[in-house]
Scaffold this motif. Sequence first.
Motif, PDB file in Angstrom:
ATOM      1  N   VAL A 276       0.830  -1.212   0.000  1.00 10.39           N
ATOM      2  CA  VAL A 276       0.000   0.000   0.000  1.00 10.39           C
ATOM      3  C   VAL A 276       0.861   1.257   0.000  1.00 10.39           C
ATOM      4  O   VAL A 276       0.346   2.359   0.110  1.00 10.39           O
ATOM      5  N   ASP A 277       2.196   1.079  -0.147  1.00  9.34           N
ATOM      6  CA  ASP A 277       3.103   2.226  -0.174  1.00  9.34           C
ATOM      7  C   ASP A 277       3.919   2.278  -1.465  1.00  9.34           C
ATOM      8  O   ASP A 277       5.071   2.673  -1.474  1.00  9.34           O
ATOM      9  N   GLY A 278       3.292   1.841  -2.561  1.00  9.77           N
ATOM     10  CA  GLY A 278       3.942   1.936  -3.866  1.00  9.77           C
ATOM     11  C   GLY A 278       5.032   0.906  -4.108  1.00  9.77           C
ATOM     12  O   GLY A 278       5.834   1.068  -5.011  1.00  9.77           O
ATOM     13  N   GLY A 279       5.084  -0.131  -3.293  1.00 12.17           N
ATOM     14  CA  GLY A 279       6.075  -1.179  -3.483  1.00 12.17           C
ATOM     15  C   GLY A 279       7.295  -1.054  -2.592  1.00 12.17           C
ATOM     16  O   GLY A 279       8.242  -1.821  -2.730  1.00 12.17           O
ATOM     17  N   ASP A 280       7.303  -0.097  -1.658  1.00 12.31           N
ATOM     18  CA  ASP A 280       8.432   0.012  -0.731  1.00 12.31           C
ATOM     19  C   ASP A 280       8.451  -1.160   0.248  1.00 12.31           C
ATOM     20  O   ASP A 280       9.508  -1.668   0.595  1.00 12.31           O
ATOM     21  N   THR A 281       7.267  -1.564   0.718  1.00 12.33           N
ATOM     22  CA  THR A 281       7.161  -2.722   1.606  1.00 12.33           C
ATOM     23  C   THR A 281       6.060  -3.628   1.084  1.00 12.33           C
ATOM     24  O   THR A 281       5.114  -3.173   0.442  1.00 12.33           O
ATOM     25  N   TRP A 282       6.201  -4.934   1.372  1.00 11.22           N
ATOM     26  CA  TRP A 282       5.254  -5.933   0.883  1.00 11.22           C
ATOM     27  C   TRP A 282       4.771  -6.809   2.026  1.00 11.22           C
ATOM     28  O   TRP A 282       5.538  -7.118   2.934  1.00 11.22           O
ATOM     29  N   VAL A 283       3.510  -7.217   1.955  1.00 14.67           N
ATOM     30  CA  VAL A 283       2.949  -8.181   2.884  1.00 14.67           C
ATOM     31  C   VAL A 283       2.555  -9.409   2.076  1.00 14.67           C
ATOM     32  O   VAL A 283       1.669  -9.332   1.217  1.00 14.67           O
ATOM     33  N   THR A 284       3.250 -10.522   2.311  1.00 13.81           N
ATOM     34  CA  THR A 284       2.923 -11.777   1.638  1.00 13.81           C
ATOM     35  C   THR A 284       1.777 -12.431   2.391  1.00 13.81           C
ATOM     36  O   THR A 284       1.864 -12.628   3.596  1.00 13.81           O
ATOM     37  N   ASN A 285       0.692 -12.715   1.655  1.00  9.49           N
ATOM     38  CA  ASN A 285      -0.466 -13.299   2.332  1.00  9.49           C
ATOM     39  C   ASN A 285      -0.871 -14.661   1.784  1.00  9.49           C
ATOM     40  O   ASN A 285      -1.830 -15.253   2.260  1.00  9.49           O
ATOM     41  N   TRP A 286      -0.128 -15.179   0.809  1.00 11.38           N
ATOM     42  CA  TRP A 286      -0.498 -16.472   0.245  1.00 11.38           C
ATOM     43  C   TRP A 286       0.724 -17.091  -0.420  1.00 11.38           C
ATOM     44  O   TRP A 286       1.387 -16.461  -1.236  1.00 11.38           O
ATOM     45  N   ILE A 287       1.033 -18.329  -0.062  1.00 11.91           N
ATOM     46  CA  ILE A 287       2.123 -19.087  -0.676  1.00 11.91           C
ATOM     47  C   ILE A 287       1.582 -20.463  -1.033  1.00 11.91           C
ATOM     48  O   ILE A 287       0.914 -21.094  -0.206  1.00 11.91           O
ATOM     49  N   MET A 288       1.843 -20.902  -2.251  1.00  4.27           N
ATOM     50  CA  MET A 288       1.447 -22.248  -2.665  1.00  4.27           C
ATOM     51  C   MET A 288       2.667 -22.995  -3.178  1.00  4.27           C
ATOM     52  O   MET A 288       3.485 -22.426  -3.901  1.00  4.27           O
TER      53      MET A 288
END
Length: 74
Positions: free
Chosen positions: A51-63
């Motif tokens: 939500v900050d233009g790609g500065d930080t990421w939240v991974t919410n799904w891994i398969m």
Amino acid sequence: MTLFPPVVGRFEGGIGTFHGDDTYDGKDTRARFVWSGVSATSARWEQAFSVDGGDTWVTNWIMEFTRPSGTTAG
């Protein structure tokens, strides 16, 4: 969440990274999908949002994908 337009990206060095823009709860959101470890028998896929233009990421799904032994594509 409806991801439109579709994500764009490419495979480089055996890792596929794809990005797309969207909105969630009225906020601009960036989506990232990463394919890695792709082989004839396995692959890994991850989904993350920023939500900050790609500065930080939240991974919410891994398969983790695996093909049963003795099975071939065809």
